[in-house]
Design a protein around this motif. Structure first.
Motif, PDB file in Angstrom:
ATOM      1  N   LEU A   7      37.347  40.425  -3.607  1.00 34.51           N
ATOM      2  CA  LEU A   7      36.946  41.160  -4.801  1.00 34.51           C
ATOM      3  C   LEU A   7      35.434  41.365  -4.785  1.00 34.51           C
ATOM      4  CD1 LEU A   7      37.435  42.460  -7.544  1.00 34.51           C
ATOM      5  CD2 LEU A   7      37.359  40.174  -8.563  1.00 34.51           C
ATOM      6  N   ALA A   8      34.675  40.356  -4.460  1.00 32.56           N
ATOM      7  CA  ALA A   8      33.220  40.493  -4.397  1.00 32.56           C
ATOM      8  C   ALA A   8      32.822  41.542  -3.372  1.00 32.56           C
ATOM      9  CB  ALA A   8      32.580  39.144  -4.067  1.00 32.56           C
ATOM     10  N   GLN A   9      33.483  41.541  -2.227  1.00 35.19           N
ATOM     11  CA  GLN A   9      33.171  42.519  -1.192  1.00 35.19           C
ATOM     12  C   GLN A   9      33.518  43.930  -1.649  1.00 35.19           C
ATOM     13  OE1 GLN A   9      35.437  40.896   2.062  1.00 35.19           O
ATOM     14  NE2 GLN A   9      33.703  39.673   2.822  1.00 35.19           N
ATOM     15  N   ARG A  10      34.655  44.068  -2.331  1.00 35.37           N
ATOM     16  CA  ARG A  10      35.040  45.392  -2.822  1.00 35.37           C
ATOM     17  C   ARG A  10      34.058  45.903  -3.858  1.00 35.37           C
ATOM     18  NH1 ARG A  10      39.496  45.599  -5.654  1.00 35.37           N
ATOM     19  NH2 ARG A  10      40.232  43.442  -5.563  1.00 35.37           N
ATOM     20  N   LEU A  11      33.634  45.005  -4.760  1.00 35.96           N
ATOM     21  CA  LEU A  11      32.659  45.403  -5.767  1.00 35.96           C
ATOM     22  C   LEU A  11      31.344  45.808  -5.112  1.00 35.96           C
ATOM     23  CD1 LEU A  11      33.284  42.675  -8.496  1.00 35.96           C
ATOM     24  CD2 LEU A  11      33.883  45.097  -8.632  1.00 35.96           C
ATOM     25  N   ALA A  12      30.910  45.036  -4.118  1.00 37.65           N
ATOM     26  CA  ALA A  12      29.651  45.350  -3.436  1.00 37.65           C
ATOM     27  C   ALA A  12      29.727  46.700  -2.734  1.00 37.65           C
ATOM     28  CB  ALA A  12      29.306  44.242  -2.437  1.00 37.65           C
ATOM     29  N   ARG A  13      30.865  46.992  -2.088  1.00 40.47           N
ATOM     30  CA  ARG A  13      31.020  48.273  -1.416  1.00 40.47           C
ATOM     31  C   ARG A  13      31.005  49.415  -2.426  1.00 40.47           C
ATOM     32  NH1 ARG A  13      34.989  45.594   1.846  1.00 40.47           N
ATOM     33  NH2 ARG A  13      36.649  46.535   0.586  1.00 40.47           N
ATOM     34  N   CYS A  30      36.019  41.947 -13.048  1.00 41.95           N
ATOM     35  CA  CYS A  30      36.166  40.533 -12.692  1.00 41.95           C
ATOM     36  C   CYS A  30      37.342  39.884 -13.417  1.00 41.95           C
ATOM     37  CB  CYS A  30      34.891  39.775 -13.013  1.00 41.95           C
ATOM     38  SG  CYS A  30      33.513  40.157 -11.910  1.00 41.95           S
ATOM     39  N   LEU A  31      37.617  40.316 -14.629  1.00 38.55           N
ATOM     40  CA  LEU A  31      38.695  39.710 -15.410  1.00 38.55           C
ATOM     41  C   LEU A  31      40.043  40.352 -15.156  1.00 38.55           C
ATOM     42  CD1 LEU A  31      36.989  39.156 -18.882  1.00 38.55           C
ATOM     43  CD2 LEU A  31      37.193  37.546 -16.981  1.00 38.55           C
ATOM     44  N   HIS A  32      40.072  41.680 -14.942  1.00 34.66           N
ATOM     45  CA  HIS A  32      41.351  42.392 -14.979  1.00 34.66           C
ATOM     46  C   HIS A  32      41.685  43.180 -13.720  1.00 34.66           C
ATOM     47  CE1 HIS A  32      41.606  41.236 -19.150  1.00 34.66           C
ATOM     48  NE2 HIS A  32      40.467  41.816 -19.416  1.00 34.66           N
ATOM     49  N   ASP A  33      40.877  43.106 -12.686  1.00 35.17           N
ATOM     50  CA  ASP A  33      41.232  43.788 -11.445  1.00 35.17           C
ATOM     51  C   ASP A  33      42.625  43.325 -11.013  1.00 35.17           C
ATOM     52  OD1 ASP A  33      40.052  45.304  -8.891  1.00 35.17           O
ATOM     53  OD2 ASP A  33      41.228  43.579  -8.214  1.00 35.17           O
ATOM     54  N   PRO A  34      43.552  44.247 -10.749  1.00 39.01           N
ATOM     55  CA  PRO A  34      44.944  43.848 -10.483  1.00 39.01           C
ATOM     56  C   PRO A  34      45.110  42.921  -9.284  1.00 39.01           C
ATOM     57  CG  PRO A  34      44.811  46.206 -10.942  1.00 39.01           C
ATOM     58  CD  PRO A  34      43.401  45.718 -10.800  1.00 39.01           C
ATOM     59  N   GLN A  35      44.264  43.064  -8.265  1.00 38.20           N
ATOM     60  CA  GLN A  35      44.414  42.237  -7.069  1.00 38.20           C
ATOM     61  C   GLN A  35      43.580  40.955  -7.108  1.00 38.20           C
ATOM     62  OE1 GLN A  35      43.859  45.811  -6.584  1.00 38.20           O
ATOM     63  NE2 GLN A  35      46.091  45.821  -6.696  1.00 38.20           N
ATOM     64  N   GLY A  36      42.462  40.964  -7.806  1.00 36.37           N
ATOM     65  CA  GLY A  36      41.597  39.796  -7.746  1.00 36.37           C
ATOM     66  C   GLY A  36      41.033  39.331  -9.063  1.00 36.37           C
ATOM     67  N   GLY A 269      36.154  36.847 -10.075  1.00 36.56           N
ATOM     68  CA  GLY A 269      37.598  36.661 -10.087  1.00 36.56           C
ATOM     69  C   GLY A 269      38.032  35.213 -10.153  1.00 36.56           C
ATOM     70  N   GLN A 270      37.136  34.298  -9.806  1.00 34.84           N
ATOM     71  CA  GLN A 270      37.454  32.871  -9.898  1.00 34.84           C
ATOM     72  C   GLN A 270      36.813  32.219 -11.111  1.00 34.84           C
ATOM     73  OE1 GLN A 270      36.378  31.024  -6.161  1.00 34.84           O
ATOM     74  NE2 GLN A 270      38.447  31.336  -5.358  1.00 34.84           N
TER      75      GLN A 270
END
Length: 361
Positions: A7-13, A30-36, A269-270
């Motif tokens: 998730l962090a990598q996706r957000l950074a990209r 961070c709270l509701h992304d379906p995958q992370g 996400g954590q």
């Protein structure tokens, strides 16, 4: 399931491609992304989790809210049908305790239709388990506008507003700028200031250079949507959260993990991310939508008005060994240096003649 690192990598990209992300958009992802996202995939509530809520501290909290709902129903004329709605029910503890206390009013339990609004699949499952043996079986809907208005509505929202994020604007020596999440050259997430592109209205209170002002469109929309529902159906909505009862500056973004504050950019996400409830914005939006509102009071005062001391004494009756624990629980919920004043309580209601329990003059 994708990991928080992914998730962090996706957000950074995404940020590298489209530009810095608003604080509100970052928190939502961070709270509701379906995958992370934290709530979408791995919410951790309770003493062994990341945070604890008032219903988990003591059964007295949910029981008093249940009796509040019964009293509200009676003040509405004890209609044959009433809808008890909880937004963001956590693991279901509050509703389970409320329905157990409501056994004192069998006619209320016969009239009530319990509706839960919960976007998180893991939490829906936890709520279903918690309420499996309750007197009234709940049903779930996806949003406030899915709640029917053919019966009065009594709504509870405990620690919901703090999950509805705000954008952040910082007053600098050169004027106003927006705080956003960007990326460093090596791909790490970082905070920075950018020129304001819209969605900002200068506050009408004093802000010193270096201070932050938070503006939450999501919290305003929640106040509007609750008021629209209550206005159409009649009834009352009880909002309980930590936050501000008057307009003021302040950066309230925080991450919580294992009951400790952590960097909000650490492990998206954590970590549970929150910002203070902005009660003036919520209540103003409710009034604009046509409902009436109460003022705010501290959670401690509200629970005292509902009779928490009497309930504590009943729980201690014949159980002297339990008295110290019950006293500590009551102090945690009501003391000024605990949850008693940081947490605020207010109500949105209709018709204007309704006197909401706990808010009598």
């Amino acid at each position: 399931m994708e990991t928080a690192t992914t998730l962090a990598q996706r957000l950074a990209r995404e940020i590298a491609l489209t530009g810095p992300m608003t604080i509100a958009d970052y928190v939502t992802r961070c709270l509701h992304d379906p995958q992370g996202g934290y709530y979408a995939t791995r919410p951790s509530i309770g003493a062994t989790g990341d945070f604890i809520t008032a219903p988990m501290i003591s059964q007295m909290f949910g029981e008093l809210i249940g009796l509040w709902a019964v009293e509200t129903w009676e003040r509405l004329g004890a209609p044959e049908r009433v809808r008890l709605v909880e937004v963001g029910p956590g693991d279901g503890t509050l509703m389970a305790d409320a329905l157990r206390a409501a056994r004192l009013a069998p006619a209320f339990l016969q009239a009530v239709d319990v509706v839960l609004i919960e976007p998180s699949p893991p939490l829906r499952a936890a709520q279903a388990r918690m309420l499996a043996d309750s007197d009234v079986h709940p049903r779930w809907v996806s949003a406030l506008n899915k709640v029917e208005t053919d019966a009065p509505v009594i709504l509870i929202a405990n620690e919901v507003l703090d999950c509805l994020p705000a954008r952040q604007f910082v007053k600098t020596e050169d004027g106003w700028a927006e705080r956003r999440v960007g990326v460093t050259d090596d791909g790490a997430l970082t905070f920075g200031l950018v020129a304001i592109s819209g969605g900002f209205k200068r506050p009408d209170f004093t802000v010193e250079p270096g201070q932050t002002v938070e503006i939450s469109d999501q919290q305003a929309a929640f106040g509007r949507d609750v008021a629209t529902l209550i206005k159409a159906a009649s009834g009352a909505a009880l909002l309980i959260d930590y936050g501000r009862s008057r307009p003021e500056a302040g950066d309230t973004l925080q991450g919580l993990r294992r009951h400790q504050k952590v960097d909000p950019l650490d492990a998206p996400g954590q970590t549970d991310l929150t910002q203070w409830a902005d009660f003036p914005t919520v209540l103003d939006a409710a009034v604009r939508a046509g409902a009436d509102v109460t003022g705010c009071m501290g959670q401690g005062e509200f629970l005292h008005r509902l009779g928490i001391e009497a309930r504590a004494e009943r729980l201690k009756d014949g159980r002297p060994e339990a008295a110290p624990v019950i006293d500590r629980q009551m102090e945690r919920l009501t003391a000024d240096d605990q949850m008693g004043t940081l947490f605020k309580v207010c109500a949105i209601f209709s018709p204007h003649t309704l006197v909401v329990p706990g808010f009598e003059a």
